[in-house]
Design an enzyme around this catalytic site. Structure first.
Site, PDB file in Angstrom:
ATOM      1  N   VAL A  96       0.975  -1.280   0.086  1.00 11.36           N
ATOM      2  CA  VAL A  96      -0.069   0.137  -0.117  1.00 11.36           C
ATOM      3  C   VAL A  96       0.999   1.335  -0.048  1.00 11.36           C
ATOM      4  O   VAL A  96       1.930   1.068   0.334  1.00 11.36           O
ATOM      5  CB  VAL A  96      -0.882  -0.051   1.207  1.00 11.36           C
ATOM      6  CG1 VAL A  96      -2.055  -1.137   0.996  1.00 11.36           C
ATOM      7  CG2 VAL A  96      -0.084   0.051   2.630  1.00 11.36           C
ATOM      8  N   SER A  97       0.406   2.416  -0.336  1.00 12.96           N
ATOM      9  CA  SER A  97       1.108   3.632  -0.506  1.00 12.96           C
ATOM     10  C   SER A  97       1.356   4.268   0.792  1.00 12.96           C
ATOM     11  O   SER A  97       2.605   4.981   0.852  1.00 12.96           O
ATOM     12  CB  SER A  97       0.329   4.573  -1.426  1.00 12.96           C
ATOM     13  OG  SER A  97       0.321   4.036  -2.857  1.00 12.96           O
ATOM     14  N   SER A  98       0.450   4.193   1.816  1.00 10.87           N
ATOM     15  CA  SER A  98       0.746   5.110   2.990  1.00 10.87           C
ATOM     16  C   SER A  98       0.247   4.307   4.148  1.00 10.87           C
ATOM     17  O   SER A  98      -0.555   3.385   4.009  1.00 10.87           O
ATOM     18  CB  SER A  98      -0.068   6.365   2.671  1.00 10.87           C
ATOM     19  OG  SER A  98      -1.573   5.998   2.584  1.00 10.87           O
ATOM     20  N   GLN A 114      -3.399   3.524   5.220  1.00 13.60           N
ATOM     21  CA  GLN A 114      -3.851   2.291   4.553  1.00 13.60           C
ATOM     22  C   GLN A 114      -3.551   0.987   4.839  1.00 13.60           C
ATOM     23  O   GLN A 114      -3.613  -0.109   4.140  1.00 13.60           O
ATOM     24  CB  GLN A 114      -3.530   2.260   3.047  1.00 13.60           C
ATOM     25  CG  GLN A 114      -4.013   3.632   1.995  1.00 13.60           C
ATOM     26  CD  GLN A 114      -3.404   3.593   0.631  1.00 13.60           C
ATOM     27  OE1 GLN A 114      -2.149   3.612   0.412  1.00 13.60           O
ATOM     28  NE2 GLN A 114      -4.291   3.336  -0.339  1.00 13.60           N
ATOM     29  N   ASP A 169      -4.324   5.566  -4.547  1.00 14.86           N
ATOM     30  CA  ASP A 169      -3.017   5.266  -4.744  1.00 14.86           C
ATOM     31  C   ASP A 169      -2.393   6.029  -5.630  1.00 14.86           C
ATOM     32  O   ASP A 169      -1.381   6.654  -5.697  1.00 14.86           O
ATOM     33  CB  ASP A 169      -2.689   3.764  -5.062  1.00 14.86           C
ATOM     34  CG  ASP A 169      -2.474   2.957  -3.984  1.00 14.86           C
ATOM     35  OD1 ASP A 169      -2.694   3.589  -2.730  1.00 14.86           O
ATOM     36  OD2 ASP A 169      -2.049   1.562  -3.909  1.00 14.86           O
TER      37      ASP A 169
END
Length: 209
Positions: free
Chosen positions: A68-70, A73, A168
């Site tokens: 996941v990006s961050s 999440q 994303d």
């Protein structure tokens, strides 16, 4: 099997004469990997005949990769891992889960680097991901090409749209703008900060229902 071969053994493996190996060395075409204190040349069999040391498919592991990006999440990351674990377990595979928390634009994530190194070392026989974009936003095809060259099976569980695709993508676009604006204006400049604040507001507004 000993990895280091004498010049005589190397000549037999390559099907050439010892004098040819010495000529290749002078021409810079093939250098010995080690020279003993007594002046004897040794050649690495892994470089001469890598197929002799490549693990059979049954001996290579299955790796399930999630990303996941961050940090906000993390719940989605756990869901990805659960889906991958249940799928691999249902197939009866012995597997390892590698997870990353970082942008799909970032090629230097620790998990991705570990995965690529394992593929290049012929330790992976199967790669399992939930969506193609979980691997990389751009460049996933290059990784797939490496997998094909290394005879690694790629299993993508969902060929449809990733449910977190828009979120994303927005974060990845923001990261691109951050990098370029920092280069243009300097990371601490007021102009840069205003630009980033404006873009964050646009991204936040776009994600609101």
């Amino acid at each position: 099997m000993d990895r280091l071969a004498t010049i005589g053994e190397a000549s037999k493996i390559l099907g050439v004469s010892i004098s040819t190996l010495r000529r290749w060395e002078k021409e810079g075409r093939l250098q010995p990997d080690e020279i003993t204190p007594g002046g004897h040349r040794r050649y690495d069999l892994v470089k001469l005949r890598p197929e002799l040391f490549r693990l059979q498919r049954s001996d290579r592991k299955t790796v399930a990769y999630a990303r996941v990006s961050s940090h906000d999440q993390k719940e989605d990351l756990e869901r990805q891992k659960q889906v991958l674990e249940m799928y691999c377990a249902a197939q009866g595979w012995t597997f390892e889960v590698v997870a990353d928390l970082g942008s799909g634009m970032n090629y230097h994530k620790k998990g991705l680097q570990r995965l690529l190194n394992a593929i290049l070392q012929d330790e992976v026989g199967r790669l399992v991901i939930t969506h193609k974009d979980r691997l990389l936003r751009f460049g996933a095809e290059l990784v797939f090409a490496i997998c094909e060259a290394k005879e690694v099976e790629v299993v993508i569980l969902n060929q449809g749209e990733d449910t977190s695709f828009e979120e994303d993508l927005a974060k990845d676009v923001l990261e691109i703008i951050t990098v370029f604006s920092a280069r243009l204006y300097g990371s601490r400049s007021r102009k840069n900060q205003k630009l980033l604040e404006g873009m964050k507001k646009v991204v936040d507004d776009a994600q609101k229902p």
